[in-house]
Design a protein around this motif. Structure first.
Motif, PDB file in Angstrom:
ATOM      1  N   PRO A 299       0.829  -1.196   0.000  1.00  0.00           N
ATOM      2  CA  PRO A 299       0.000   0.000   0.000  1.00  0.00           C
ATOM      3  C   PRO A 299       0.873   1.259   0.000  1.00  0.00           C
ATOM      4  O   PRO A 299       1.975   1.251   0.555  1.00  0.00           O
ATOM      5  CB  PRO A 299      -0.781  -0.102   1.308  1.00  0.00           C
ATOM      6  CG  PRO A 299      -0.688  -1.521   1.720  1.00  0.00           C
ATOM      7  CD  PRO A 299       0.572  -2.066   1.149  1.00  0.00           C
ATOM      8  N   VAL A 300       0.364   2.319  -0.593  1.00  0.00           N
ATOM      9  CA  VAL A 300       1.161   3.537  -0.761  1.00  0.00           C
ATOM     10  C   VAL A 300       1.456   4.229   0.577  1.00  0.00           C
ATOM     11  O   VAL A 300       2.586   4.575   0.867  1.00  0.00           O
ATOM     12  CB  VAL A 300       0.419   4.527  -1.698  1.00  0.00           C
ATOM     13  CG1 VAL A 300       1.203   5.832  -1.827  1.00  0.00           C
ATOM     14  CG2 VAL A 300       0.232   3.881  -3.058  1.00  0.00           C
ATOM     15  N   GLY A 301       0.429   4.403   1.388  1.00  0.00           N
ATOM     16  CA  GLY A 301       0.615   5.144   2.637  1.00  0.00           C
ATOM     17  C   GLY A 301       1.122   4.245   3.732  1.00  0.00           C
ATOM     18  O   GLY A 301       2.102   3.516   3.550  1.00  0.00           O
ATOM     19  N   CYS A 302       0.476   4.300   4.878  1.00  0.00           N
ATOM     20  CA  CYS A 302       0.811   3.415   5.979  1.00  0.00           C
ATOM     21  C   CYS A 302       0.470   1.990   5.565  1.00  0.00           C
ATOM     22  O   CYS A 302      -0.629   1.712   5.100  1.00  0.00           O
ATOM     23  CB  CYS A 302       0.007   3.793   7.226  1.00  0.00           C
ATOM     24  SG  CYS A 302       0.191   2.599   8.547  1.00  0.00           S
ATOM     25  N   ARG A 303       1.413   1.071   5.737  1.00  0.00           N
ATOM     26  CA  ARG A 303       1.196  -0.294   5.242  1.00  0.00           C
ATOM     27  C   ARG A 303       0.228  -1.076   6.110  1.00  0.00           C
ATOM     28  O   ARG A 303      -0.253  -2.132   5.710  1.00  0.00           O
ATOM     29  CB  ARG A 303       2.534  -1.014   5.143  1.00  0.00           C
ATOM     30  CG  ARG A 303       3.341  -0.410   4.031  1.00  0.00           C
ATOM     31  CD  ARG A 303       4.652  -1.083   3.799  1.00  0.00           C
ATOM     32  NE  ARG A 303       5.269  -0.478   2.615  1.00  0.00           N
ATOM     33  CZ  ARG A 303       6.516  -0.666   2.251  1.00  0.00           C
ATOM     34  NH1 ARG A 303       7.292  -1.448   2.970  1.00  0.00           N
ATOM     35  NH2 ARG A 303       6.995  -0.096   1.175  1.00  0.00           N
ATOM     36  N   PHE A 304      -0.030  -0.581   7.308  1.00  0.00           N
ATOM     37  CA  PHE A 304      -0.979  -1.286   8.167  1.00  0.00           C
ATOM     38  C   PHE A 304      -2.404  -0.773   7.967  1.00  0.00           C
ATOM     39  O   PHE A 304      -3.363  -1.390   8.402  1.00  0.00           O
ATOM     40  CB  PHE A 304      -0.561  -1.130   9.637  1.00  0.00           C
ATOM     41  CG  PHE A 304      -1.397  -1.921  10.601  1.00  0.00           C
ATOM     42  CD1 PHE A 304      -1.494  -3.298  10.495  1.00  0.00           C
ATOM     43  CD2 PHE A 304      -2.109  -1.286  11.610  1.00  0.00           C
ATOM     44  CE1 PHE A 304      -2.278  -4.034  11.376  1.00  0.00           C
ATOM     45  CE2 PHE A 304      -2.895  -2.016  12.501  1.00  0.00           C
ATOM     46  CZ  PHE A 304      -2.975  -3.387  12.380  1.00  0.00           C
TER      47      PHE A 304
END
Lengths: 348, 334
Positions: A299-304
């Motif tokens: 994912p582009v932003g936070c991966r969580f």
């Protein structure tokens, strides 16, 4: 949870130069399906006598991190490594193969999860131990054998002389792991990297091995990087803990703070997902929905964010940076997290 | 410890599974015998979960497999409802055993890699010549949290470990079991997935009215899912304790050793240094110690322990102990 520039802070009480410096380390694995960013911008330092716990689930990149630091992974056709690793002042990824061989078993020792695959089944225990003593310390056969017996004694193996003449398959799992630890400690390394050292062992033996590592650390003053999926193992043994998720550090703090007031939702979720002995039976566990991301196209932003119960639109826009937590408005250098919407952040 | 006895068994009318004096031995090199399970007894009430706890080599998996007759035990009796599973023909075992299903530690290797999810789920009933409709398969897949539209045509390697374990549970459910035997079903899974599967097992048990035997080495996991816990050591039973009493009331020196060895992920744990050293390792099951099998590692061991095998006796409500020197009424030797 990005960590491009942030550094896991060194303990203020730490005397002297750090044993290990990791600066913006990235390990990219090239696969036929695409590039996997297994370690994605990790920085920290580790001082003498200090233990850093690295926790994370499978695929979080914790083992790749350990092996990259060791210099077992180097840039080549299947892998690209950027960033810097200094062990006792030596830049691991700038060393020649010969210099690496001097480093391994000299300044740095490693303990792997499975003691059976770390030992050569057709060589006796004694050969495993004397090999590095003769290479690094120039001992002769008799001196090395005598020292090897001392090492086995140090790691709590009874009848060390007899054990030197045995093959790995003649020992129990706990005994084998002790031999692997004795090998790693043979030349009193400044740094020990222990990757899941007790995962294959029973809980009573696990305690013996962890007690042993702690005692040897006190005696030899080495720094330990303790990699484990088991938060309990790390909680009891590490001075500082870094929680990894999808190749990045989500949160890092001293062990007590991390388990008491986690700020990252992933740390909180992990702690809630563990069944506890003091809870009554049949308590419903707070499972984390979903699965870790595909690391070829994370994912582009936070991966969580896709699994996070507090996720907001800004979480998916850009990755949050690993920043110091604020305690009553003052940055706490020992506690950092990478999250836009931290939990337990009432004091901020 | 490591004793025998039947004091913990309950009235016959209430039990769905009764195992008595189970012995499992394997031949070893040089005419030796591995004593994997040495005369243990346990039972299971309707809707109950029995946790079997122990370290590697204690015989917990051998016991679970012997109940399933995989392979049949060396001696002893296993009764499912009113039907005896031991000492009958292989065909009779197959028929009677169908209502008892098993889930294994490694979900990936317990599935045929070449078959698709839709066929894997239908395999059990088809073996018994029963028709399986698409709808039946879809219902059971949804019950274990798998989306039939997504996984229908997939093979095991296209699923994660947690999804494979869900699939194994779905396969078991297709045969409408009474008893589910789970052998370390979550020990190869990550904590977040482990919680998903434990919750699923709990839900499934209620929804399908199952009784469960849950074999594992992780104390907190076993406590979370069980009603009653049986602690094993080297082929014998040390203690039987209500799950809620495990942490505070368990008495056996071995159970206490296990409890003291567990590292817990709490802030307070970080304050504890290398507390008490856990001594010794498991003796060989080729030549188990006489009397109580925990004796060589036990801090309370006396001469009596070497000669007289302790029997399970009641020490509290639903709490049974096989030890000469701990618990109320301990013989005051030495």
């Amino acid at each position: 949870m990005s960590s491009t520039s942030a550094v896991l802070q060194e303990r203020s009480t730490e005397p002297g130069a750090p044993v290990l410096v990791v600066d913006d380390l990235r390990t990219q694995i090239h696969t036929p399906r695409g590039d996997v960013q297994a370690v994605d911008g990790i920085s920290f330092t580790l001082g003498r006598g200090e233990t850093l716990g690295i926790v994370g689930e499978s695929g979080s990149g914790k083992s790749v991190l350990g092996r990259t630091i060791m210099g077992l992974y180097t840039t080549g056709p299947t892998m690209t490594i950027t960033g810097r690793v200094l062990i006792a002042g030596k830049d691991v990824h700038a060393l020649s193969t010969t210099a690496l061989r001097d480093l391994w078993g000299g300044d740095v020792g490693m303990v792997f999860q499975d003691p059976m695959t770390a030992l050569n089944p057709v060589k006796k225990v004694g050969v495993h131990l004397t090999e590095s003593l003769r290479k690094h310390r120039g001992m002769n056969r008799a001196q090395a054998a005598a020292h090897a017996a001392e090492l086995l004694n140090l790691v709590g193996i009874p009848e060390p002389r007899r054990r030197l003449d045995q093959y790995p398959h003649e020992l129990s799992g706990g005994m084998r792991q002790r031999v692997v630890i004795a090998m790693a400690l043979a030349n009193e390394p400044a740094l020990l990297i222990a990757d899941e050292p007790t995962t294959a062992l029973d809980v009573t033996v696990q305690k013996q091995i962890l007690d042993l590592l702690e005692r040897l650390q006190d005696e030899l003053g080495m720094a330990i990087m303790l990699i484990s999926h088991n938060l309990g193992v790390v909680a009891g043994r590490a001075d500082r803990v870094a929680v990894m998720y999808a190749g990045r550090v989500a949160e890092t703090a001293d062990a007590a703070t991390l388990f008491d007031v986690p700020h990252h939702p992933y740390t909180e979720a992990l702690l809630e997902a563990i069944p506890r002995l003091h809870q009554p039976p049949h308590v419903r566990l707070a499972a984390i929905d979903g699965a870790p991301p595909n690391m070829i196209a994370p994912p582009v932003g936070c991966r969580f964010a896709p699994r996070c119960r507090y996720a907001q639109p800004d979480c998916t826009a850009a990755p949050p940076v690993l920043d110091a937590a604020l305690v009553r408005g003052v940055a706490d250098p020992r506690h950092s997290f990478a999250c836009y919407h931290p939990v337990n952040a009432g004091g901020q | 410890m490591a004793g025998s006895g039947v004091a913990h068994l309950r009235p016959e009318t209430e039990r769905v599974l009764a195992v008595e004096d189970l012995v499992v031995q394997f031949p070893a090199k040089g005419g030796h015998t591995v004593h994997a399970v040495s005369g243990i007894s346990f039972d299971l009430l309707d809707g109950e979960t029995l946790g079997i706890l122990g370290e590697s080599g204690c015989g917990k998996s051998s016991a679970g497999r012997a109940v399933m007759q995989l392979p049949p035990p060396t001696s002893g009796s296993v009764r499912l409802g009113d039907e005896e599973l031991t000492g009958v023909t292989a065909q009779t075992v197959r028929e009677r055993r169908a209502r008892m299903q098993m889930i294994f530690q490694d979900p990936v290797s317990s599935l045929n890699p070449r078959r698709k999810v839709k066929d894997l789920v239908a395999e059990g009933p088809r073996i018994w010549g029963r028709e399986v409709t698409r709808e039946q398969i879809e219902v059971v897949l949804r019950a274990v949290g798998l989306d039939p539209a997504v996984v229908w045509e997939r093979r095991p390697h296209e699923l994660s470990g947690g999804q494979c374990q869900r699939l194994c549970i779905a396969r078991a459910l297709m045969l409408d079991p009474q008893v589910l035997i789970c052998d370390e079903p979550v020990s190869s899974l990550d904590v977040s997935v482990q919680a998903q599967i434990l919750n699923l097992l709990e839900d499934t048990k209620k929804r399908y009215g199952l009784s469960m035997v849950f074999i594992a080495h992780d104390l907190a996991v076993v406590k979370n899912i069980s009603d009653r816990i049986m602690i094993m050591y080297l082929g014998k039973v040390c203690e039987v304790v209500p799950a809620g009493d495990l942490a505070e009331r368990a008495l056996h020196p071995y159970t206490r050793l296990l409890l003291e060895s567990v590292p817990e992920a709490t802030a307070s744990e970080t304050a504890i240094g290398g507390a008490q050293r856990a001594g010794g390792e498991l003796p060989s099951p080729l030549n188990p110690p006489s009397g109580c099998r925990f004796r060589p590692r036990c801090p309370l061991a006396t001469e009596e322990c070497a000669t007289v095998e302790p029997q399970l006796r009641q020490v509290g409500e639903g709490h049974f102990l096989a030890c000469h020197n701990s618990g109320p009424g301990a013989s005051a030797a030495a």
